[in-house]
Design a protein around this motif. Structure first.
Motif, PDB file in Angstrom:
ATOM      1  N   TRP A  20       0.756  -1.248  -0.027  1.00 52.99           N
ATOM      2  CA  TRP A  20      -0.150   0.485   0.073  1.00 52.99           C
ATOM      3  C   TRP A  20       0.776   1.279   0.053  1.00 52.99           C
ATOM      4  O   TRP A  20       1.496   1.679   0.841  1.00 52.99           O
ATOM      5  N   GLY A  21       0.534   2.175  -1.095  1.00 53.90           N
ATOM      6  CA  GLY A  21       1.777   3.570  -0.985  1.00 53.90           C
ATOM      7  C   GLY A  21       2.808   3.422  -2.288  1.00 53.90           C
ATOM      8  O   GLY A  21       3.049   4.542  -2.434  1.00 53.90           O
ATOM      9  N   SER A  22       2.926   2.315  -2.440  1.00 56.32           N
ATOM     10  CA  SER A  22       4.227   2.094  -2.834  1.00 56.32           C
ATOM     11  C   SER A  22       3.334   1.216  -4.600  1.00 56.32           C
ATOM     12  O   SER A  22       4.979   0.688  -5.249  1.00 56.32           O
ATOM     13  N   ALA A  23       2.630   0.149  -4.027  1.00 57.95           N
ATOM     14  CA  ALA A  23       2.558  -0.347  -5.290  1.00 57.95           C
ATOM     15  C   ALA A  23       2.117   0.074  -6.718  1.00 57.95           C
ATOM     16  O   ALA A  23       1.369   1.014  -7.116  1.00 57.95           O
ATOM     17  N   PRO A  24       2.142  -0.452  -7.778  1.00 55.87           N
ATOM     18  CA  PRO A  24       2.462   0.126  -9.261  1.00 55.87           C
ATOM     19  C   PRO A  24       0.973   0.069 -10.056  1.00 55.87           C
ATOM     20  O   PRO A  24       0.167  -1.220  -9.634  1.00 55.87           O
ATOM     21  N   VAL A  25       0.707   0.917 -10.097  1.00 56.10           N
ATOM     22  CA  VAL A  25      -0.598   0.048 -11.697  1.00 56.10           C
ATOM     23  C   VAL A  25      -0.967  -0.835 -12.110  1.00 56.10           C
ATOM     24  O   VAL A  25       0.378  -0.983 -12.660  1.00 56.10           O
ATOM     25  N   GLY A  26      -1.485  -1.498 -11.302  1.00 57.02           N
ATOM     26  CA  GLY A  26      -1.062  -3.544 -12.838  1.00 57.02           C
ATOM     27  C   GLY A  26      -0.901  -3.995 -11.019  1.00 57.02           C
ATOM     28  O   GLY A  26      -1.102  -4.814 -11.797  1.00 57.02           O
ATOM     29  N   TRP A  27      -1.013  -3.434  -9.550  1.00 58.03           N
ATOM     30  CA  TRP A  27      -0.258  -4.474  -8.746  1.00 58.03           C
ATOM     31  C   TRP A  27      -1.791  -6.009  -8.746  1.00 58.03           C
ATOM     32  O   TRP A  27      -0.459  -6.962  -8.462  1.00 58.03           O
ATOM     33  N   VAL A  28      -2.749  -5.558  -8.632  1.00 57.84           N
ATOM     34  CA  VAL A  28      -3.315  -6.420  -8.836  1.00 57.84           C
ATOM     35  C   VAL A  28      -3.793  -7.932  -9.121  1.00 57.84           C
ATOM     36  O   VAL A  28      -3.064  -8.576  -8.250  1.00 57.84           O
ATOM     37  N   ALA A  29      -3.325  -7.341 -10.654  1.00 59.86           N
ATOM     38  CA  ALA A  29      -3.812  -8.279 -11.510  1.00 59.86           C
ATOM     39  C   ALA A  29      -1.996  -8.768 -11.574  1.00 59.86           C
ATOM     40  O   ALA A  29      -2.023 -10.803 -11.687  1.00 59.86           O
ATOM     41  N   GLU A  30      -0.843  -8.606 -11.207  1.00 57.22           N
ATOM     42  CA  GLU A  30       0.682  -9.308 -10.773  1.00 57.22           C
ATOM     43  C   GLU A  30       0.355 -10.197 -10.006  1.00 57.22           C
ATOM     44  O   GLU A  30       0.582 -11.081  -9.572  1.00 57.22           O
ATOM     45  N   TYR A  31       0.150  -9.482  -8.077  1.00 50.92           N
ATOM     46  CA  TYR A  31      -0.191 -10.848  -7.916  1.00 50.92           C
ATOM     47  C   TYR A  31      -0.803 -11.662  -8.001  1.00 50.92           C
ATOM     48  O   TYR A  31      -1.042 -12.778  -7.413  1.00 50.92           O
ATOM     49  N   VAL A  32      -2.318 -11.306  -8.069  1.00 53.60           N
ATOM     50  CA  VAL A  32      -3.605 -12.945  -7.926  1.00 53.60           C
ATOM     51  C   VAL A  32      -2.553 -13.471  -9.176  1.00 53.60           C
ATOM     52  O   VAL A  32      -3.431 -14.902  -8.601  1.00 53.60           O
ATOM     53  N   THR A  33      -1.852 -13.225 -10.700  1.00 56.04           N
ATOM     54  CA  THR A  33      -1.335 -14.096 -11.052  1.00 56.04           C
ATOM     55  C   THR A  33       0.023 -14.946 -10.968  1.00 56.04           C
ATOM     56  O   THR A  33       0.009 -16.319 -10.487  1.00 56.04           O
ATOM     57  N   GLU A  34       0.457 -13.642  -9.798  1.00 53.65           N
ATOM     58  CA  GLU A  34       1.994 -14.334  -9.348  1.00 53.65           C
ATOM     59  C   GLU A  34       1.696 -15.159  -8.118  1.00 53.65           C
ATOM     60  O   GLU A  34       1.633 -16.421  -7.783  1.00 53.65           O
ATOM     61  N   ALA A  35       0.336 -15.245  -7.349  1.00 52.25           N
ATOM     62  CA  ALA A  35       0.209 -15.464  -6.379  1.00 52.25           C
ATOM     63  C   ALA A  35      -0.335 -17.191  -6.599  1.00 52.25           C
ATOM     64  O   ALA A  35      -0.445 -18.179  -6.009  1.00 52.25           O
ATOM     65  N   SER A  36      -1.234 -17.594  -7.829  1.00 48.98           N
ATOM     66  CA  SER A  36      -2.190 -18.152  -8.268  1.00 48.98           C
ATOM     67  C   SER A  36      -1.017 -18.920  -8.764  1.00 48.98           C
ATOM     68  O   SER A  36      -1.725 -19.822  -8.590  1.00 48.98           O
ATOM     69  N   GLU A  37      -0.538 -18.847  -9.526  1.00 51.94           N
ATOM     70  CA  GLU A  37       0.362 -19.514 -10.594  1.00 51.94           C
ATOM     71  C   GLU A  37       1.532 -20.186  -9.484  1.00 51.94           C
ATOM     72  O   GLU A  37       1.777 -20.991  -9.786  1.00 51.94           O
ATOM     73  N   GLY A  38       2.055 -19.368  -8.126  1.00 49.94           N
ATOM     74  CA  GLY A  38       3.391 -19.944  -7.129  1.00 49.94           C
ATOM     75  C   GLY A  38       2.438 -21.417  -6.620  1.00 49.94           C
ATOM     76  O   GLY A  38       3.064 -22.208  -6.177  1.00 49.94           O
ATOM     77  N   ALA A  39       1.355 -20.591  -6.258  1.00 48.70           N
ATOM     78  CA  ALA A  39       0.318 -21.744  -4.939  1.00 48.70           C
ATOM     79  C   ALA A  39       0.203 -23.248  -5.690  1.00 48.70           C
ATOM     80  O   ALA A  39       0.538 -24.283  -5.627  1.00 48.70           O
ATOM     81  N   LEU A  40      -0.178 -22.938  -7.076  1.00 49.60           N
ATOM     82  CA  LEU A  40      -0.194 -24.597  -8.305  1.00 49.60           C
ATOM     83  C   LEU A  40       0.714 -24.481  -8.452  1.00 49.60           C
ATOM     84  O   LEU A  40       0.967 -25.950  -8.146  1.00 49.60           O
ATOM     85  N   ALA A  41       2.082 -24.775  -8.550  1.00 49.07           N
ATOM     86  CA  ALA A  41       2.757 -24.667  -8.575  1.00 49.07           C
ATOM     87  C   ALA A  41       3.519 -25.995  -7.310  1.00 49.07           C
ATOM     88  O   ALA A  41       4.293 -26.980  -7.507  1.00 49.07           O
ATOM     89  N   ILE A  42       3.067 -25.236  -6.464  1.00 54.24           N
ATOM     90  CA  ILE A  42       4.169 -25.498  -5.306  1.00 54.24           C
ATOM     91  C   ILE A  42       3.572 -26.775  -4.741  1.00 54.24           C
ATOM     92  O   ILE A  42       3.712 -27.794  -4.538  1.00 54.24           O
ATOM     93  N   LEU A  43       1.826 -26.628  -5.264  1.00 55.31           N
ATOM     94  CA  LEU A  43       0.814 -27.838  -5.499  1.00 55.31           C
ATOM     95  C   LEU A  43       1.477 -29.437  -6.214  1.00 55.31           C
ATOM     96  O   LEU A  43       1.341 -30.619  -6.252  1.00 55.31           O
ATOM     97  N   ALA A  44       1.345 -28.809  -7.029  1.00 49.24           N
ATOM     98  CA  ALA A  44       1.756 -30.245  -8.351  1.00 49.24           C
ATOM     99  C   ALA A  44       2.959 -30.479  -7.964  1.00 49.24           C
ATOM    100  O   ALA A  44       2.904 -31.905  -8.023  1.00 49.24           O
ATOM    101  N   ARG A  45       3.984 -30.261  -7.906  1.00 47.14           N
ATOM    102  CA  ARG A  45       5.248 -29.849  -6.595  1.00 47.14           C
ATOM    103  C   ARG A  45       4.800 -30.914  -5.603  1.00 47.14           C
ATOM    104  O   ARG A  45       5.693 -32.217  -5.322  1.00 47.14           O
ATOM    105  N   ASP A  46       4.441 -30.870  -4.554  1.00 48.44           N
ATOM    106  CA  ASP A  46       3.872 -31.713  -3.955  1.00 48.44           C
ATOM    107  C   ASP A  46       2.939 -32.594  -3.791  1.00 48.44           C
ATOM    108  O   ASP A  46       3.092 -34.385  -3.493  1.00 48.44           O
TER     109      ASP A  46
END
Length: 170
Positions: A140-166
């Motif tokens: 908050w206060g320093s997030a660039p424009v478009g941060w939400v979409a980047e976070y959703v993509t990064e968090a989702s893909e990262g979580a899915l990769a961890i689950l697939a690896r497990d």
């Protein structure tokens, strides 16, 4: 704080406490299901964003709202700025909902560690915890424009990769 916390296996193959399994008393941090008060709290914060997005919340509408609200907050005089805590909570809960929609098995939980309880996304069968509310707080206060979409993509893909690896045999 990163998007995830995942305990690494020690090199000597000994067991190490993992702070991510709901209700496991042997872990240093417990993640428990939300209690009734936390459920109401999350619903109230979720409703704030739903109302501001005219009832339709997706990554694009949340991102646009986040960018506008943060820009207005930043443009205001520092002495006139309100504490962003309520905004952080509302955006964090809704951001977490978007990640949970993309990652099967992620549910809201309450992490209890060194400090006060923190709402997180957790998985009942895998050693995975995602911190969307904390991520909004840190950005908050320093997030660039478009941060939400980047976070959703990064968090989702990262979580899915961890689950697939497990799921892969070791």
């Amino acid at each position: 704080m990163g998007l995830f916390r995942r305990a690494e296996m020690p090199t000597d193959r000994s067991t190490v406490p993992h702070p991510h399994t709901p209700g496991d008393d042997t872990r240093s941090v417990q993640v428990e299901p939300l209690n009734p008060a936390e459920l109401v709290w999350a619903a109230q914060h979720r409703e704030i964003i739903t109302g501001l997005c005219s009832g339709t919340v997706d990554t694009q509408t949340l991102g646009d709202l986040f960018d506008r609200v943060q820009a207005i907050w930043l443009q205001s005089e520092e002495r006139d700025r309100t504490d962003p805590e309520s905004l952080v909570h509302a955006f964090g809960v809704t951001l977490g909902d978007l990640v949970a929609q993309r990652v099967p098995g992620l549910v809201w939980g309450s992490a209890h560690g060194d400090g006060s309880p923190e709402l997180v996304l957790t998985h009942a069968e895998h050693d995975l915890v995602v911190f969307p509310v904390a991520a909004v707080g840190q950005s908050w206060g320093s997030a660039p424009v478009g941060w939400v979409a980047e976070y959703v993509t990064e968090a989702s893909e990262g979580a899915l990769a961890i689950l697939a690896r497990d799921r892969q045999p070791r």
